[in-house]
Scaffold this active site. Structure first.
Site, PDB file in Angstrom:
ATOM      1  N   GLY A   1      26.066  55.234  32.951  1.00  0.00           N
ATOM      2  CA  GLY A   1      27.015  56.211  32.429  1.00  0.00           C
ATOM      3  C   GLY A   1      27.801  56.957  33.472  1.00  0.00           C
TER       4      GLY A   1
ATOM      5  CG  LEU B   1      35.557  51.342  35.814  1.00  0.00           C
ATOM      6  CD1 LEU B   1      36.686  52.269  36.232  1.00  0.00           C
ATOM      7  CD2 LEU B   1      35.830  49.905  36.275  1.00  0.00           C
TER       8      LEU B   1
ATOM      9  CE1 TYR C   1      27.189  41.596  36.868  1.00  0.00           C
ATOM     10  CE2 TYR C   1      28.884  40.068  36.128  1.00  0.00           C
ATOM     11  CZ  TYR C   1      28.313  41.319  36.106  1.00  0.00           C
ATOM     12  OH  TYR C   1      28.866  42.309  35.314  1.00  0.00           O
TER      13      TYR C   1
ATOM     14  N   PRO D   1      34.328  42.261  28.276  1.00  0.00           N
ATOM     15  CG  PRO D   1      33.816  44.378  29.035  1.00  0.00           C
ATOM     16  CD  PRO D   1      33.208  43.048  28.770  1.00  0.00           C
TER      17      PRO D   1
ATOM     18  CG  HIS E   1      35.170  44.189  40.413  1.00  0.00           C
ATOM     19  ND1 HIS E   1      34.251  45.130  39.997  1.00  0.00           N
ATOM     20  CD2 HIS E   1      34.610  42.980  40.171  1.00  0.00           C
ATOM     21  CE1 HIS E   1      33.179  44.510  39.522  1.00  0.00           C
ATOM     22  NE2 HIS E   1      33.362  43.213  39.626  1.00  0.00           N
TER      23      HIS E   1
ATOM     24  CD1 TRP F   1      41.497  39.996  53.139  1.00  0.00           C
ATOM     25  CD2 TRP F   1      39.702  40.755  52.059  1.00  0.00           C
ATOM     26  NE1 TRP F   1      40.956  41.000  53.920  1.00  0.00           N
ATOM     27  CE2 TRP F   1      39.843  41.483  53.278  1.00  0.00           C
ATOM     28  CE3 TRP F   1      38.643  41.062  51.224  1.00  0.00           C
ATOM     29  CZ2 TRP F   1      38.956  42.483  53.653  1.00  0.00           C
ATOM     30  CZ3 TRP F   1      37.761  42.066  51.589  1.00  0.00           C
ATOM     31  CH2 TRP F   1      37.917  42.769  52.798  1.00  0.00           C
TER      32      TRP F   1
ATOM     33  NE  ARG G   1      39.971  36.697  38.416  1.00  0.00           N
ATOM     34  CZ  ARG G   1      40.048  35.419  38.771  1.00  0.00           C
ATOM     35  NH1 ARG G   1      40.923  34.619  38.152  1.00  0.00           N
ATOM     36  NH2 ARG G   1      39.268  34.931  39.712  1.00  0.00           N
TER      37      ARG G   1
ATOM     38  CG  ASP H   1      42.497  31.865  46.188  1.00  0.00           C
ATOM     39  OD1 ASP H   1      42.725  32.951  46.752  1.00  0.00           O
ATOM     40  OD2 ASP H   1      43.278  30.911  46.200  1.00  0.00           O
TER      41      ASP H   1
END
Length: 323
Positions: A12, A15, A145, A172, A188, A211, A218, A280
């Site tokens: 909580g 972000l 992940y 999301p 990120h 980079w 996205r 990438d």
């Protein structure tokens, strides 16, 4: 008679958690009827180590939630994932198993867990939708992940079939906004670019290097927009099937375009360069929000405005932001 809700938000202080807290405060100030019978508890890592079963149970015993929005996770950007796939898998598996079992044990009415579009198969037809989560291996850059997040869907189905629990999940697209992690190594892409480009401006540099090639695509969603969708899901979505929470397909942007938007918001006058020697990651992971739009009519903040507001927040909070 409406159930008096006690909503525990794990993660909580991050972000999305901070964005949900902001939206809840706004609802209370405007007297929105949905929030009148809700008590909100926002917990972070200082409140409990959710990798530890005993600490997780103690958190649930203390707050006795009726609803849970499960955001807590070990997260990081592309390069951090690539270097620590095992850690991402083990820590997130422990967190998710402990939170969902505590939710079952303490008779939580509904759990909404947060997944990610990176969990989808690497080799897949686009756009991806909710039926495709388990249809192949995820991208190798963040398999730890991704597999741990996929297992939330497996746990949700298991708790529903065996115990009748209403545990669901949302997926999301790439979230960014105030209270993000602006670390170049752990953050990120959007917050990392903001931090690094701001550093370049402070150092009076004439060029800035992105980079990677800048070509990957996205879908980015503003944290306050996703917060509103989390609230809608908790209050209205009563299926265990995952639900993608994403901007529209046509809102997809390249990393190069995102860097240009950040450059404009910061006022950086130098030239952008691209380090093609760096990885990438996944080229694209375009998600369909068709299911969401069939249930609800979301509104999304235009990308350039969301970037502008995020940059403004970062500059106002640079001394206290996660760097």
């Amino acid at each position: 008679m409406n159930l008096e809700k006690r909503v525990l938000v794990t993660g909580g202080t991050g972000l999305v958690g901070k964005a949900i807290e902001t939206v809840v405060k706004e609802e209370k100030q405007t007297g929105a009827h949905e929030v009148l019978n809700e008590t909100w508890i926002f917990c972070g890592s200082k409140d409990a180590d959710l990798r530890d079963k005993v600490e997780t149970d103690a958190l649930f015993e203390k707050h006795k939630p009726t609803h849970v929005i499960h955001l807590a996770a070990m997260v990081g950007g592309l390069f951090h994932n690539m270097a620590h796939n095992l850690d991402f898998f083990r820590d997130n598996m422990s967190i998710n198993d402990n939170v969902l079992h505590a939710s079952y044990k303490y008779k939580v009415v509904k759990v909404v867990s947060c997944l990610s579009t990176c969990i989808f198969p690497d080799n897949v037809t686009y756009p991806i939708d909710e039926t495709m989560i388990h249809n192949g291996e995820p991208h190798t850059s963040n398999f730890g992940y991704s597999y741990a997040k996929r297992m939330i869907d497996v746990l949700n189905r298991g708790y529903h079939e065996q115990h009748g629990c209403l545990f669901t999940s949302v997926v999301p697209c790439n979230v960014f906004g105030p209270h993000d992690n602006f670390s170049p190594s752990c953050g990120h892409v959007i917050p990392a670019l903001i931090r690094r480009m701001d550093d370049a401006m402070r150092n009076e540099e004439k060029t800035f290097t992105v980079w990677g090639s800048g070509k990957p695509l996205r879908q980015f969603i503003y944290s306050l927009d996703i917060a509103k969708l989390f609230l809608w899901t908790m209050r209205n979505y009563d299926s265990i099937e995952p639900l993608i929470l994403s901007v529209d397909e046509e809102d997809e942007v390249s990393i190069a375009a995102a860097a240009e938007a950040i450059k404009h918001a910061l006022g950086f006058e130098g030239r952008l360069l691209f380090d093609t020697g760096r990885a990438d990651g996944q080229h694209k992971k375009t998600a369909s929000n068709k299911k969401l739009r069939s249930l609800f009519a979301p509104e999304f903040t235009p990308f350039h405005l969301a970037v502008r507001d995020t940059v403004a927040w970062f500059r106002d909070h640079r001394d206290t932001a996660r760097l």
